[in-house]
Design a protein around this motif. Structure first.
Motif, PDB file in Angstrom:
ATOM      1  N   SER A 261       0.872  -1.166   0.000  1.00 33.95           N
ATOM      2  CA  SER A 261       0.000   0.000   0.000  1.00 33.95           C
ATOM      3  C   SER A 261       0.915   1.224   0.000  1.00 33.95           C
ATOM      4  O   SER A 261       2.133   1.079  -0.157  1.00 33.95           O
ATOM      5  CB  SER A 261      -0.928  -0.045   1.218  1.00 33.95           C
ATOM      6  OG  SER A 261      -1.963   0.906   1.080  1.00 33.95           O
ATOM      7  N   HIS A 262       0.352   2.408   0.190  1.00 33.06           N
ATOM      8  CA  HIS A 262       1.162   3.625   0.011  1.00 33.06           C
ATOM      9  C   HIS A 262       1.677   4.178   1.346  1.00 33.06           C
ATOM     10  O   HIS A 262       1.043   3.988   2.384  1.00 33.06           O
ATOM     11  CB  HIS A 262       0.321   4.697  -0.677  1.00 33.06           C
ATOM     12  CG  HIS A 262      -0.900   5.088   0.113  1.00 33.06           C
ATOM     13  ND1 HIS A 262      -0.928   6.194   0.923  1.00 33.06           N
ATOM     14  CD2 HIS A 262      -2.123   4.511   0.252  1.00 33.06           C
ATOM     15  CE1 HIS A 262      -2.117   6.288   1.499  1.00 33.06           C
ATOM     16  NE2 HIS A 262      -2.865   5.278   1.118  1.00 33.06           N
ATOM     17  N   PHE A 263       2.805   4.886   1.289  1.00 31.44           N
ATOM     18  CA  PHE A 263       3.316   5.511   2.512  1.00 31.44           C
ATOM     19  C   PHE A 263       3.285   7.030   2.482  1.00 31.44           C
ATOM     20  O   PHE A 263       3.645   7.672   3.465  1.00 31.44           O
ATOM     21  CB  PHE A 263       4.723   4.998   2.878  1.00 31.44           C
ATOM     22  CG  PHE A 263       5.809   5.313   1.881  1.00 31.44           C
ATOM     23  CD1 PHE A 263       6.102   4.422   0.864  1.00 31.44           C
ATOM     24  CD2 PHE A 263       6.553   6.484   1.983  1.00 31.44           C
ATOM     25  CE1 PHE A 263       7.119   4.698  -0.059  1.00 31.44           C
ATOM     26  CE2 PHE A 263       7.575   6.763   1.080  1.00 31.44           C
ATOM     27  CZ  PHE A 263       7.855   5.862   0.053  1.00 31.44           C
ATOM     28  N   HIS A 272      -2.029   5.542   9.944  1.00 29.71           N
ATOM     29  CA  HIS A 272      -2.302   4.167   9.532  1.00 29.71           C
ATOM     30  C   HIS A 272      -2.763   4.031   8.085  1.00 29.71           C
ATOM     31  O   HIS A 272      -2.696   2.952   7.514  1.00 29.71           O
ATOM     32  CB  HIS A 272      -3.340   3.542  10.477  1.00 29.71           C
ATOM     33  CG  HIS A 272      -2.826   3.402  11.883  1.00 29.71           C
ATOM     34  ND1 HIS A 272      -3.507   2.744  12.864  1.00 29.71           N
ATOM     35  CD2 HIS A 272      -1.685   3.836  12.458  1.00 29.71           C
ATOM     36  CE1 HIS A 272      -2.803   2.772  13.989  1.00 29.71           C
ATOM     37  NE2 HIS A 272      -1.702   3.443  13.770  1.00 29.71           N
ATOM     38  N   ASP A 273      -3.249   5.122   7.509  1.00 30.89           N
ATOM     39  CA  ASP A 273      -3.717   5.113   6.119  1.00 30.89           C
ATOM     40  C   ASP A 273      -2.570   4.677   5.213  1.00 30.89           C
ATOM     41  O   ASP A 273      -1.527   5.337   5.174  1.00 30.89           O
ATOM     42  CB  ASP A 273      -4.204   6.526   5.755  1.00 30.89           C
ATOM     43  CG  ASP A 273      -4.655   6.652   4.308  1.00 30.89           C
ATOM     44  OD1 ASP A 273      -4.663   5.637   3.579  1.00 30.89           O
ATOM     45  OD2 ASP A 273      -5.006   7.777   3.907  1.00 30.89           O
ATOM     46  N   GLY A 274      -2.762   3.583   4.486  1.00 26.22           N
ATOM     47  CA  GLY A 274      -1.743   3.102   3.560  1.00 26.22           C
ATOM     48  C   GLY A 274      -0.649   2.306   4.254  1.00 26.22           C
ATOM     49  O   GLY A 274      -0.425   1.138   3.970  1.00 26.22           O
ATOM     50  N   ARG A 275      -0.019   2.935   5.222  1.00 21.92           N
ATOM     51  CA  ARG A 275       1.175   2.355   5.858  1.00 21.92           C
ATOM     52  C   ARG A 275       0.902   1.001   6.520  1.00 21.92           C
ATOM     53  O   ARG A 275       1.778   0.132   6.558  1.00 21.92           O
ATOM     54  CB  ARG A 275       1.703   3.355   6.878  1.00 21.92           C
ATOM     55  CG  ARG A 275       2.125   4.635   6.157  1.00 21.92           C
ATOM     56  CD  ARG A 275       2.150   5.854   7.027  1.00 21.92           C
ATOM     57  NE  ARG A 275       2.836   6.927   6.304  1.00 21.92           N
ATOM     58  CZ  ARG A 275       3.702   7.760   6.850  1.00 21.92           C
ATOM     59  NH1 ARG A 275       3.963   7.685   8.131  1.00 21.92           N
ATOM     60  NH2 ARG A 275       4.297   8.676   6.127  1.00 21.92           N
ATOM     61  N   VAL A 371      -4.087  -4.767   2.473  1.00 21.24           N
ATOM     62  CA  VAL A 371      -4.731  -4.499   3.760  1.00 21.24           C
ATOM     63  C   VAL A 371      -4.793  -2.988   3.913  1.00 21.24           C
ATOM     64  O   VAL A 371      -3.821  -2.291   3.624  1.00 21.24           O
ATOM     65  CB  VAL A 371      -3.902  -5.108   4.914  1.00 21.24           C
ATOM     66  CG1 VAL A 371      -4.489  -4.714   6.273  1.00 21.24           C
ATOM     67  CG2 VAL A 371      -3.832  -6.624   4.778  1.00 21.24           C
ATOM     68  N   HIS A 372      -5.926  -2.465   4.355  1.00 20.03           N
ATOM     69  CA  HIS A 372      -6.066  -1.012   4.497  1.00 20.03           C
ATOM     70  C   HIS A 372      -7.041  -0.700   5.621  1.00 20.03           C
ATOM     71  O   HIS A 372      -8.006  -1.436   5.810  1.00 20.03           O
ATOM     72  CB  HIS A 372      -6.582  -0.415   3.177  1.00 20.03           C
ATOM     73  CG  HIS A 372      -6.227   1.032   2.991  1.00 20.03           C
ATOM     74  ND1 HIS A 372      -6.871   2.036   3.663  1.00 20.03           N
ATOM     75  CD2 HIS A 372      -5.288   1.638   2.218  1.00 20.03           C
ATOM     76  CE1 HIS A 372      -6.342   3.199   3.307  1.00 20.03           C
ATOM     77  NE2 HIS A 372      -5.371   2.993   2.432  1.00 20.03           N
ATOM     78  N   ILE A 373      -6.777   0.377   6.345  1.00 21.14           N
ATOM     79  CA  ILE A 373      -7.767   0.848   7.326  1.00 21.14           C
ATOM     80  C   ILE A 373      -9.026   1.244   6.564  1.00 21.14           C
ATOM     81  O   ILE A 373      -8.946   1.772   5.452  1.00 21.14           O
ATOM     82  CB  ILE A 373      -7.188   2.020   8.166  1.00 21.14           C
ATOM     83  CG1 ILE A 373      -8.191   2.456   9.240  1.00 21.14           C
ATOM     84  CG2 ILE A 373      -6.749   3.185   7.307  1.00 21.14           C
ATOM     85  CD1 ILE A 373      -7.598   3.450  10.256  1.00 21.14           C
TER      86      ILE A 373
END
Ligand SMILES: [Zn+2]
Length: 600
Positions: A261-263, A272-275, A371-373
Motif C-alpha cells: 500500500s502507500h506511505f 495508519h492510512d496506507g502504511r 490491507v487497508h484501514i
C-alpha cells in the motif's frame, strides 16, 4: 492467575461467569448473555459475542451499564471505591496523580458531560495500543467527545466499554497482541518523519519525494532488510520493493504474490492510512523468516511512493507505474514551489527514464492483496474488526456552473427570480435523496460557491462539483444519469443555464472472487464474522486491478473510522487480527500450490 478459552468453554455457565467477572463494571449480565454462544472458537469470537450482548441490549440496560462506570479521576477514586480493574486502569493512566489544575479541568468536564448526556464519560484509557493514553490525550479526548451529539456519544461510550472489556479479557487470558504492537510501533516510528511546516506543528504530512518522504522510504527499506527479505530496493518512481523468495532454488521461476500500500499521506493525515498495508505483510515475512519457512511463491511487498495526489496533480504514481500508467508529461508538472516532478526525482536520485521498465508482467504474478484501514464508520459501528472488500467503487466527477440572473435582493419578487444558487441547492438535496435510494451509492456536492456574491444580490452564478460513486459502473452511471437529468429539469423550470465538465471517470474494481474467498476463509478461521462491503475510497488495488486479480481486507478504524485526519487510528488488537488473517491467507495459498517446504 490466567484462564484459558478452553476453561471458559467447558465450565458451566455460572462458573464461566465467575471466570469472566469484572470485564464489565457491575454488569455480569453481559457475560451471561454472551455465554449463550459457547463454545468459542477463538478469543476474537468471544470478544464479538460480548460486544454483541452489549449492542443488542435495550436502552435502559445500556444506560445502566454506562452509569455503573466511575467518573474519570472522580470522587470514587479519592474515596477508594473503584473496582480493582478501574483502579488499575485509572492509575496506569496517571489519573491518580493529577495536578490541581488537571483535577479542576476534569471536574468541570465530568460535571458538564453528566449534565449534557446523563451518564459518565467513558474512555478506554489504556488506548488503542493498550499501554495507556497520556493525561493530555485523555483530556483532549474528553473535550472533543463532549461536543458530540447525544445519540452518537451513547454509542461511542458503549464502544469504549467493549474496548475496556477487550483489554481486561486479554489480561485474564494472559495474551497480548505482540505482533499488532510491533506493527503499531513501526507505524509510530514512521510517523516521526513529516514535511517542513507540518513537523513543527506535530502534524503528519509526507508528500512525494520530500526529505521526510525519502526518510520514510529508507526506514521501510531497512525494516524489510531487518525482517529477512531477500532483496530490497527503491525503484525508479520511489517505491520501496521487498521480495521474500519462494522455497528452493527455483524461486526465479516461481510466481509472486504482490501486496502493499502507500506511505505518502494527505496534509495533517493519520498514521495508519496506507502504511498499515505495508507493515502487516512485512511482519508476516518476518515471522516466516524467523520460523525458517519458505512458501512455494515469492512474496513481493511494495511501499507505494505516492497515492494521495498532494504534491502534484497526478495520483497513484507508485501503483500506476507498475501497470504502465505513468505518463511522461507528468514529469513537467510543478508543485506549489515551482519544482517540477522531474527535478524532484533528480534530487531524490531517481531515474525517471527507467519508470517504463518497472511495469510488471502480470503472467509472473498470482494476484494482488492489500490491507487497508477502512476509512469509514461501518466496521466501527458494527463492532466487527475486519471487513471483506467486494469492490472499489467506480466514480465520476463533474465541475458545473449554473448561470441565472444577478438582481436586487430587495426589489426582485420571489416569483421573478433566476437564482443560480437555489437551483444548485435543489440539486444538492436531490443527489442526497437519489444516492440514498441505492445501496452503497454515494453522491456529494463538495464544492459550492457564488462567485462575487453579495448579501443584497440574488446569486447570478453558482459553481459546484459533483462526485458520484457506486460499487458497479452501471449503478454509478444510472445515478449520474438521473442527477444530470434532474439538473436539466431544474434549470429549465427555473430559467437558468448550466455547463458541465467531466473531470474524472474511474471504473469500479471488483474483487476477484477467488481472492475475496481467500480473505473470507482467513477471517472465518479467526472466528471473526464476515462482513462484506464496497470501498468508497480509491486505493492502489484499483490500479493494480488493471493487470491482475485483486482483493482487499479492511481493518476497523476508531473514532467513527475517521481518516485523512490525525484522529485516524486502528487498535493493536485489530492489527493483530489482520496479521493473523494475512498469515492464514499466505499459508493457505502455500497449501493449495506445491507444498510449503522448510528453508533450504
Ligand atoms: Zn490510503
Amino acid at each position: 492467575m490466567t484462564i484459558t478459552l478452553e476453561q471458559i468453554n467447558k465450565a458451566p455457565d455460572s462458573d464461566a461467569t465467575t471466570l469472566l467477572a469484572g470485564l464489565y463494571e457491575h454488569s455480569p449480565w453481559v457475560v451471561q448473555r454472551a455465554l449463550a454462544k459457547k463454545p468459542f472458537a477463538s478469543l476474537a469470537q468471544l470478544k464479538h459475542a460480548l460486544a454483541n450482548a452489549v449492542n443488542h441490549a435495550d436502552l435502559a440496560e445500556k444506560l445502566a451499564l454506562l452509569r455503573a462506570h466511575p467518573e474519570l479521576a472522580g470522587k470514587a477514586i479519592v474515596a477508594g471505591d473503584l473496582t480493582a480493574e478501574s483502579s488499575h486502569e485509572q492509575s496506569t493512566a496517571g489519573l491518580t496523580h493529577c495536578t490541581p489544575a488537571e483535577l479542576a479541568r476534569l471536574h468541570t468536564l465530568n460535571a458538564d458531560y453528566q449534565a449534557k448526556f446523563g451518564f459518565p464519560f467513558i474512555l478506554a484509557v489504556r488506548g488503542p495500543r493498550g499501554n495507556g493514553l497520556s493525561k493530555r490525550q485523555i483530556i483532549a479526548e474528553f473535550e472533543r467527545r463532549s461536543r458530540n451529539h447525544a445519540a452518537y456519544e451513547l454509542e461511542e461510550c458503549l464502544r469504549n466499554v467493549n474496548r475496556i472489556a477487550e483489554l481486561r479479557l486479554n489480561d485474564k487470558v494472559g495474551t497480548h497482541p505482540s505482533l499488532g504492537n510491533h506493527v503499531w510501533d513501526g507505524l509510530e516510528q514512521l510517523a516521526t518523519y513529516s514535511d517542513p511546516g507540518f513537523a513543527e506543528l506535530g502534524q503528519l504530512t509526507v508528500t512525494y519525494l520530500t526529505d521526510a518522504h525519502r526518510a520514510c522510504a529508507a526506514l521501510i527499506a531497512q525494516t524489510m532488510r531487518d525482517s529477512g527479505f531477500d532483496s530490497v530496493n527503491i525503484d525508479a518512481v520511489g517505491n520501496v520493493v521487498g521480495i521474500y523468495n519462494a522455497a528452493g532454488e527455483q524461486h526465479v521461476a516461481s510466481k509472486t504474490l504482490l501486496t502493499g500500500s502507500h506511505f505518502d499521506t494527505v496534509r495533517n493525515g493519520g498514521k495508519h492510512d496506507g502504511r498499515l498495508g505495508i507493515y502487516v505483510p512485512i511482519v508476516c515475512v518476518r515471522e516466516l523468516h524467523r520460523a525458517r519457512r519458505r512458501l512455494p511463491f515469492n512474496i513481493e511487498v511494495v511501499g507505494f511512493a505516492e497515492e494521495e495526489g498532494q504534491r502534484y496533480k497526478a495520483t497513484f504514481l507508485g501503483s500506476g507505474a507498475l501497470v504502465g500508467d505513468f505518463k511522461a508529461e507528468w514529469l513537467e508538472q510543478k508543485d506549489v514551489d515551482g519544482i517540477t516532478m522531474r527535478e524532484a526525482m533528480l534530487h531524490a536520485g531517481l531515474e525517471a527514464n527507467n519508470i517504463g521498465a518497472i511495469q510488471r508482467d502480470a503472467a509472473s504474478y498470482l494476484g494482488f492483496v492489500e490491507v487497508h484501514i477502512e476509512q469509514g464508520p461501518v466496521l466501527n459501528e458494527l463492532d466487527i474488526p475486519l471487513g471483506i472488500v467486494t469492490s472499489i467503487n467506480g466514480s465520476v466527477r463533474y465541475l458545473c456552473e449554473i448561470t441565472g440572473m444577478a438582481s436586487h435582493a430587495g426589489t426582485t419578487p420571489m416569483n421573478r427570480r433566476r437564482d443560480a444558487a437555489c437551483a444548485a441547492a435543489e440539486l444538492a438535496l436531490y443527489i442526497e435523496k437519489r444516492a440514498a435510494e441505492d445501496s452503497d451509492s454515494v453522491g456529494t456536492m463538495g464544492m459550492l460557491q457564488v462567485p462575487g456574491g453579495s448579501i443584497n444580490v440574488v446569486p447570478g452564478r453558482c459553481l459546484f462539483s459533483l462526485d458520484m460513486r457506486a460499487p458497479l459502473d452501471a449503478q454509478r452511471d444510472a445515478l449520474a444519469s438521473d442527477v444530470l437529468t434532474q439538473l436539466q429539469a431544474i434549470c429549465e423550470r427555473r430559467s437558468v443555464h448550466h455547463t458541465l465538465e467531466l473531470t474524472e471517470k474511474a471504473a469500479a474494481a471488483l474483487s476477484a472472487s477467488d481472492w475475496q474467498q481467500h480473505w473470507e476463509n482467513a477471517v472465518t478461521a479467526l472466528g471473526v464474522p464476515i462482513h462484506r462491503m464496497p470501498s468508497g475510497a480509491g486505493h492502489d488495488a484499483m490500479k493494480i486491478h488493471k493487470i491482475m486479480p485483486q482483493a482487499m481486507l479492511f481493518v476497523r478504524g476508531q473514532n467513527s473510522g475517521i481518516s485523512h485526519n490525525p484522529l485516524e487510528s486502528t487498535s493493536s488488537d485489530d492489527i493483530e487480527l489482520s496479521i493473523d488473517a494475512f498469515m492464514h491467507l499466505l499459508l493457505n495459498l502455500g497449501q493449495t500450490g506445491p507444498t510449503a517446504s522448510p528453508q533450504q
